[in-house]
Scaffold this active site. Sequence first.
Site, PDB file in Angstrom:
ATOM      1  N   GLY A  46       0.824  -1.196   0.000  1.00 33.08           N
ATOM      2  CA  GLY A  46       0.000   0.000   0.000  1.00 33.08           C
ATOM      3  C   GLY A  46       0.858   1.246   0.000  1.00 33.08           C
ATOM      4  CD  GLN A  51       3.421   5.809   2.621  1.00 27.45           C
ATOM      5  OE1 GLN A  51       2.422   5.312   2.115  1.00 27.45           O
ATOM      6  NE2 GLN A  51       4.395   5.077   3.118  1.00 27.45           N
ATOM      7  CB  CYS A  91       5.018   2.071   7.278  1.00 27.20           C
ATOM      8  SG  CYS A  91       4.647   3.609   6.420  1.00 27.20           S
ATOM      9  CG  LEU A  92       6.547   0.874   1.282  1.00 28.12           C
ATOM     10  CD1 LEU A  92       5.990   1.155  -0.104  1.00 28.12           C
ATOM     11  CD2 LEU A  92       7.660  -0.172   1.218  1.00 28.12           C
ATOM     12  CG  HIS A 133      -0.803   1.555   7.183  1.00 18.78           C
ATOM     13  ND1 HIS A 133       0.099   0.974   8.051  1.00 18.78           N
ATOM     14  CD2 HIS A 133      -0.061   2.362   6.374  1.00 18.78           C
ATOM     15  CE1 HIS A 133       1.320   1.426   7.771  1.00 18.78           C
ATOM     16  NE2 HIS A 133       1.250   2.265   6.766  1.00 18.78           N
ATOM     17  CD  GLU A 134      -1.165   2.653   2.668  1.00 15.57           C
ATOM     18  OE1 GLU A 134      -0.597   3.758   2.646  1.00 15.57           O
ATOM     19  OE2 GLU A 134      -0.568   1.593   2.954  1.00 15.57           O
ATOM     20  CG  HIS A 137       0.509   6.960   5.328  1.00 13.38           C
ATOM     21  ND1 HIS A 137       1.645   7.352   5.980  1.00 13.38           N
ATOM     22  CD2 HIS A 137       0.639   5.622   5.106  1.00 13.38           C
ATOM     23  CE1 HIS A 137       2.440   6.294   6.152  1.00 13.38           C
ATOM     24  NE2 HIS A 137       1.849   5.229   5.642  1.00 13.38           N
TER      25      HIS A 137
HETATM   26 NI    NI Z   1       2.606   3.284   5.547  1.00 14.84          NI
END
Ligand code: NI
Length: 164
Positions: A46, A51, A91-92, A133-134, A137
């Site tokens: 995701g 991000q 998470c990236l 989660h997204e 963000h």
């Molecule tokens: Ni993330």
Amino acid sequence: MAILDILHYPDPRLRTRAAPVAQVDDRIRRLAADMLETMYHAPGVGLAATQVNVHERVIVVDVSPEHNDPRCYVNPVVIAKEGEEEMEEGCLSVPGVFDTVRRAEKIRMRALDLQGQPLELDADGLLAVCIQHEIDHLDGKLFVDYLSGLKRDRIRKKLAKAAL
Ligand code: NI
């Protein structure tokens, strides 16, 4: 398409609250395509526009085992939640860190697709976790915010060191 740079915690830009997308046009479709390419390249399941330092409400997800189910959602909103579950998340933007977060087990989401058409989606399991989660963000929130302050400090120091 292009691979975009991913911001890393504790970059303050990750705290920006993203603005709603007024019109789903070619610019947004290109952003979504670039975000998918960036997500697959990372690799991850995701990615939120926040991000990649674009502060508009766009998320992409693909939780399929074969990585062949790309989904893009514009202006996503969770309109119903049910139950609770704990899952290990990563998470990236917080590379190398995994920890358990408690979220709603099932959700109903309302969003626009890339044609600008409204949709509703019922999700559970990994997809429900990933969408929550997204969307976090887009509100400037990271999964590490759910952890204890002590753990978060440790993660911040570890990543600061890695960035040198
Ligand atoms: Ni993330």
